[in-house]
Design an enzyme around this catalytic site. Structure first.
Site, PDB file in Angstrom:
ATOM      1  N   TYR A 294       0.828  -1.212   0.186  1.00 17.19           N
ATOM      2  CA  TYR A 294      -0.141  -0.116   0.085  1.00 17.19           C
ATOM      3  C   TYR A 294       0.744   1.204   0.028  1.00 17.19           C
ATOM      4  O   TYR A 294       1.609   1.542   1.232  1.00 17.19           O
ATOM      5  CB  TYR A 294      -0.767  -0.047   1.145  1.00 17.19           C
ATOM      6  CG  TYR A 294      -1.865   1.101   1.511  1.00 17.19           C
ATOM      7  CD1 TYR A 294      -2.956   0.800   0.996  1.00 17.19           C
ATOM      8  CD2 TYR A 294      -1.514   2.321   1.512  1.00 17.19           C
ATOM      9  CE1 TYR A 294      -4.176   1.747   1.013  1.00 17.19           C
ATOM     10  CE2 TYR A 294      -2.727   3.325   1.927  1.00 17.19           C
ATOM     11  CZ  TYR A 294      -3.937   3.046   1.468  1.00 17.19           C
ATOM     12  OH  TYR A 294      -5.043   3.885   1.515  1.00 17.19           O
ATOM     13  N   TYR A 345      -6.252   5.129  -6.764  1.00 21.17           N
ATOM     14  CA  TYR A 345      -6.568   5.003  -5.258  1.00 21.17           C
ATOM     15  C   TYR A 345      -7.839   4.470  -4.909  1.00 21.17           C
ATOM     16  O   TYR A 345      -8.764   5.284  -4.539  1.00 21.17           O
ATOM     17  CB  TYR A 345      -6.294   6.355  -4.741  1.00 21.17           C
ATOM     18  CG  TYR A 345      -6.332   6.528  -3.098  1.00 21.17           C
ATOM     19  CD1 TYR A 345      -5.327   5.910  -2.209  1.00 21.17           C
ATOM     20  CD2 TYR A 345      -7.350   7.133  -2.486  1.00 21.17           C
ATOM     21  CE1 TYR A 345      -5.324   6.329  -1.087  1.00 21.17           C
ATOM     22  CE2 TYR A 345      -7.222   6.990  -1.019  1.00 21.17           C
ATOM     23  CZ  TYR A 345      -6.399   6.613  -0.263  1.00 21.17           C
ATOM     24  OH  TYR A 345      -6.479   6.639   0.982  1.00 21.17           O
TER      25      TYR A 345
END
Lengths: 394, 165
Positions: A294, A345
């Site tokens: 991430y 995102y």
């Protein structure tokens, strides 16, 4: 390996996955709730199940589209699991999968969807930071000093790590270059067709040192979903199952101190989570074929990869090169869809989808013969979580 | 209502952990909580001792001297009120008291601003990990203050480190 009954190893699989079109922030043409439905319906279709077989929901980061509303809209005969991972923002992505998997193993539900939907035009920007003109409670220890956005909060941690270990900017740059390179092969990626070079990176503006513009995640609109079910049932469905070897969540000693006073400051907060993950999965870092990690900010990715044992802190400059991080042949192919930096995102759920695609052999930057596919969710936040998927249970 | 650079600081009276810290600063004192049971200082202020879980504590003034542990230079203000202030330094100051206690990683590290003698942001070239600093206080009104730090003339204990940009 933790071989007793108290693991989920091999008992559950990702059987379906889908995403909507990914948009730049504020450009979604559908409302957030409808996008959530679109992703869930498409994921059921991918799995080859009827939507009405879904009986549980798990999400994270206070997703606004709650399970009762979704189950009602979809006309589900009954809802057996309504689950939210508490805290951590994107750190809850793998944790939501962990919760879904545990619920299936425990018999609470049979077909659980993990989902996330974001329409930031409709509801406001996610990563904007607090422009509010008032400091309350513990906010009095940070915001009056002008420490107000996620980038500002994390920069000092990364900088201390760079000080402690001699980490160079080029190591952070390599993470960004790899994401953009992979996005050029991925037509879903918002940054598809937008090549990033060392020169463009170096000349991009600082958000806050050591973060250039391209070290920071995008902000996007879209929705994504994965369907989990028992491994046994997944084998009878349409797709190659992505078996869950382990999923783990947690936070280290006092990492939640708002005023940056955790004794171990220069950390991504995975030091206690990663060992538990490996133990339950029955693997070591050397077994991992492909990694999705991430990216809120590249510095956190680097610290997270170090804390997962892929290299020593002082070796990061050697490991973090574009060559090593690139699919298909790099030493550690990283963020092979483009991830939060260059695909979308989708708050890290796109990383979980990509990890499953690698297991299925369907990535646009496919790692040859990928078996062990790992995801790290949310460096530097509290709590964080991890996921290991596999093609073969071994 | 207390205010700093146009930012309202709104701490209710029933939140003693936060308001008493700022009241100490209003009197020109950097105060921390000391556990009444295990006798350790802690930061940030809060209702429980992280070392022994006691809810009993007293406030104690500390020297306000320390070393910059990490820092950043903010060039893009999030709050409009801070736009005139950029570029400004945010520092994490490791206080001299209780370093390495109760274990080697522990220290009292305080987020703050680094300002010059006029209370304006210190110039970037002077901000470095390892630099020695001392507390000073900005008045917020209503009897509250905000601890800030400025460079001291003490010799650093190790070589200074700046971000290589």
């Amino acid at each position: 390996m933790a071989t007793d009954e108290r693991t989920i190893r091999g008992k559950v699989a990702i059987a379906g996955l889908a995403e909507t079109t990914y948009y730049k922030r504020g450009q979604a043409t559908d409302p957030e709730f409808k996008m959530a439905l679109q992703a869930i319906i498409a994921a059921a279709g991918d799995a080859g199940i009827d939507v009405t077989e879904i009986d549980g929901f798990a999400s994270y980061s206070n997703d606004r589209n709650d399970p009762v509303r979704l189950a009602t809209a979809l006309g589900l005969p009954q809802l057996k699991l309504s689950n939210m991972f508490w805290g951590g923002g994107g750190g809850g992505g793998s944790g939501a999968v962990a919760n879904a998997a545990a619920a299936i193993v425990a018999g609470y539900a049979d077909t659980v969807v993990v989902y996330r939907s974001l329409a930031q035009g409709q509801f406001g920007r996610f990563g904007q930071g607090s422009g509010a003109n008032v400091a309350r409670g513990a906010g009095a220890f940070t915001s009056p000093y002008g420490l107000m956005s996620p980038a500002q909060s994390f920069a000092m941690r990364v900088r201390r790590f760079m000080h402690d270990h001699g980490t160079e900017q080029a190591a952070l740059r390599a993470i960004s270059l790899a994401s953009y390179q992979h996005a050029q092969h991925n037509p879903r990626a918002v940054m598809h067709g937008r090549e990033l070079t060392e020169e463009i990176y170096d000349n991009s503006r600082w958000i806050v040192e050591p973060f250039h513009l391209f070290d920071c995640c995008m902000e996007n609109d879209g929705a994504a979903a994965v369907i989990l079910t028992s491994a046994e049932r997944a084998r009878d469905l349409k797709q190659t199952p992505a078996y869950v070897l382990a999923a783990m969540q947690g936070s280290d000693y006092r990492q939640g101190a708002t005023a940056h006073n955790a004794p171990d400051y220069a950390t991504s907060n995975f030091k206690t989570v990663a060992p538990r993950l490996y133990e339950h999965a029955g693997i070591t870092p050397g077994d991992v074929d492909v990694l999705q990690s991430y990216e809120n900010f590249t510095g956190g990715v680097l610290m997270s990869i170090v804390e997962h044992g892929f290299c020593e802190p002082d070796e990061a400059n050697e490991l973090f090169t574009l060559e090593h991080l690139s699919a298909p042949d790099g030493k550690l192919p990283l963020n092979t869809s483009g991830g939060n930096l260059a695909e979308c995102y989708m708050h890290g759920l796109e990383l979980i989808i990509e990890a499953a695609r690698q297991v299925r052999g369907e990535s646009t930057s496919q790692v040859h013969d990928a078996n062990i596919s790992m995801v790290g969710s949310g460096p530097m936040v509290q709590p964080v979580s991890d996921l290991v998927l596999a093609r073969d249970l071994g | 209502m207390a205010e700093y650079l146009g930012l309202t600081v709104d701490i209710p009276a029933n939140d003693p952990d936060h308001i008493e810290y700022l009241q100490g600063a209003g009197e020109g004192r950097l105060v921390l909580q000391r556990c009444s049971d295990c006798n350790l200082l802690r930061y940030p202020p809060g209702p429980a001792c992280p070392y022994c879980q006691s809810l009993e504590r007293e406030w104690e003034e500390v020297s306000g001297r320390g070393t910059i542990y990490s820092y950043e230079i903010v060039t893009q203000a999030i709050n409009p009120a801070y736009r005139e202030l950029v570029p400004y330094a945010v520092v994490l100051v490791e206080l001299d008291e209780q370093r390495g206690v109760p274990d080697e990683h522990e220290a009292l590290r305080v987020i703050s601003s680094l300002v010059d003698g006029d209370g304006a942001p210190e110039a970037e070239e002077n901000v470095a990990i390892g630099a020695r600093v001392e507390a000073e206080f900005a008045d917020l009104g209503d009897g509250l203050g905000l601890p800030r730090f400025r460079l001291s003339d003490e010799t650093p204990e190790h070589e200074l480190w700046q971000f290589p940009s």
